[in-house]
Design a protein around this motif. Structure first.
Motif, PDB file in Angstrom:
ATOM      1  N   TRP A   1     -26.293 108.170  38.085  1.00 42.01           N
ATOM      2  CA  TRP A   1     -27.244 109.006  38.825  1.00 42.01           C
ATOM      3  C   TRP A   1     -27.833 110.080  37.918  1.00 42.01           C
ATOM      4  CZ3 TRP A   1     -28.000 114.107  39.962  1.00 42.01           C
ATOM      5  CH2 TRP A   1     -28.939 114.391  40.962  1.00 42.01           C
ATOM      6  N   ARG A   2     -26.999 110.736  37.122  1.00 44.66           N
ATOM      7  CA  ARG A   2     -27.517 111.798  36.260  1.00 44.66           C
ATOM      8  C   ARG A   2     -28.530 111.252  35.258  1.00 44.66           C
ATOM      9  NH1 ARG A   2     -24.397 114.051  32.892  1.00 44.66           N
ATOM     10  NH2 ARG A   2     -22.389 112.957  33.044  1.00 44.66           N
ATOM     11  N   LEU A   3     -28.239 110.090  34.701  1.00 48.87           N
ATOM     12  CA  LEU A   3     -29.164 109.493  33.741  1.00 48.87           C
ATOM     13  C   LEU A   3     -30.463 109.067  34.408  1.00 48.87           C
ATOM     14  CD1 LEU A   3     -26.691 107.344  31.619  1.00 48.87           C
ATOM     15  CD2 LEU A   3     -27.837 109.440  30.910  1.00 48.87           C
ATOM     16  N   GLN A   4     -30.378 108.616  35.641  1.00 47.12           N
ATOM     17  CA  GLN A   4     -31.586 108.204  36.357  1.00 47.12           C
ATOM     18  C   GLN A   4     -32.372 109.393  36.901  1.00 47.12           C
ATOM     19  OE1 GLN A   4     -30.643 105.244  39.332  1.00 47.12           O
ATOM     20  NE2 GLN A   4     -30.563 103.615  37.817  1.00 47.12           N
ATOM     21  N   ASN A   5     -31.782 110.577  36.817  1.00 46.21           N
ATOM     22  CA  ASN A   5     -32.430 111.767  37.361  1.00 46.21           C
ATOM     23  C   ASN A   5     -32.650 112.845  36.309  1.00 46.21           C
ATOM     24  OD1 ASN A   5     -32.702 111.702  40.596  1.00 46.21           O
ATOM     25  ND2 ASN A   5     -30.968 110.453  39.942  1.00 46.21           N
ATOM     26  N   GLY A   6     -33.099 112.395  35.140  1.00 49.62           N
ATOM     27  CA  GLY A   6     -33.697 113.316  34.193  1.00 49.62           C
ATOM     28  C   GLY A   6     -32.909 113.718  32.966  1.00 49.62           C
ATOM     29  N   GLU A   7     -31.614 113.458  32.906  1.00 54.13           N
ATOM     30  CA  GLU A   7     -30.831 114.009  31.804  1.00 54.13           C
ATOM     31  C   GLU A   7     -31.054 113.303  30.465  1.00 54.13           C
ATOM     32  OE1 GLU A   7     -26.725 114.778  32.602  1.00 54.13           O
ATOM     33  OE2 GLU A   7     -27.143 115.723  34.533  1.00 54.13           O
TER      34      GLU A   7
END
Length: 247
Positions: free
Chosen positions: A88-94
């Motif tokens: 999720w974090r990678l798919q949400n901008g990080e």
């Protein structure tokens, strides 16, 4: 059908709901936007503690700088994350716009978690595969160093988790073709053949000690030198972040 449903859940991105993790995500987004990152570390608390600004991990940060200064390294690990949380974090901008040259990924320890058994093997494998896929999408030019999950002897997973971890590691090793994805397993330097951690390698049976982190660094540095060249005399990675609740 149950196995398929469990695997599907493992590859479904899942945000952390606690406010502290949400603030940490916001901080990591800001770190990503600052740029200047050639070496990108991703994972859970085993990764996070190494490059954290938290005062209680000052020795780990000093070790991080000693080993990686000049390679423009930034740590994007977050404690407690499962593969679905990392996804999720990678798919949400990080990872958006970061364009690192090398990505080091260690994930899956929290998925093995309590009561490890064979039912964990396929979901964790699928979760790590999903992370690799989104990483390739977001940073197609990067070489990914996929780490084997490290042994755990703690009260939550216990020595019983070692056999499960070994089976997962055998599967995820197949994802590496040796060029764009490389597999690195340091477990024979951290533990005895039966999976018992070598004295001094862990602080609690799960998280690495200073000696454990140095084992990891020693394994990474020849690969990083090959991919990035020798470390420069200056470093332009953004400063480390930490646990918001520790302020």
């Amino acid at each position: 059908m149950l196995i398929a449903a469990v695997c599907l859940a493992a590859v479904e991105p899942a945000p952390r709901r606690d406010r502290n993790s949400q603030i940490a995500h916001e901080q990591l987004l800001e770190k990503a936007k600052k740029g200047g990152i050639d070496l990108y570390f991703e994972g859970d608390s085993i990764t996070r503690r190494w490059g954290s600004s938290d005062a209680k991990y000052a020795d780990f940060l000093a070790n991080w700088k000693e080993n990686f200064f000049g390679w423009n390294a930034a740590n994007f690990g977050w404690g407690g994350d499962t593969t679905a949380n990392i996804l999720w974090r990678l798919q949400n901008g990080e990872l958006d716009g970061v364009n690192p040259k090398v990505i080091v990924l260690m994930a899956g320890a929290n998925d093995v978690g309590n009561n490890p058994d064979d039912s964990k093997i396929e979901p964790v494998t699928a979760g790590i595969r999903a992370i690799l896929d989104v990483t390739r999408e977001k940073a197609p030019q990067a070489t990914i160093i996929l780490m084997g999950i490290t042994p755990r002897n703690d009260s939550r997973g216990g020595i019983a988790s070692v056999a499960i971890i070994n089976k997962i590691n055998h599967r995820i090793a197949q994802f590496a073709e040796g060029k764009t994805i490389r597999y690195l397993n340091i477990n024979d330097k951290l533990a005895k053949p039966d999976g018992t951690l070598i004295e001094g390698m862990s602080v609690d049976g799960l998280h690495l000690s200073l000696k454990g982190y140095q084992v990891w660094a020693d394994a990474l540095k020849p690969i990083l030198t090959e991919l990035l060249g020798p470390p420069a005399k200056t470093d332009h990675a953004p400063p480390p972040t930490g646990d918001p609740s520790a302020r």
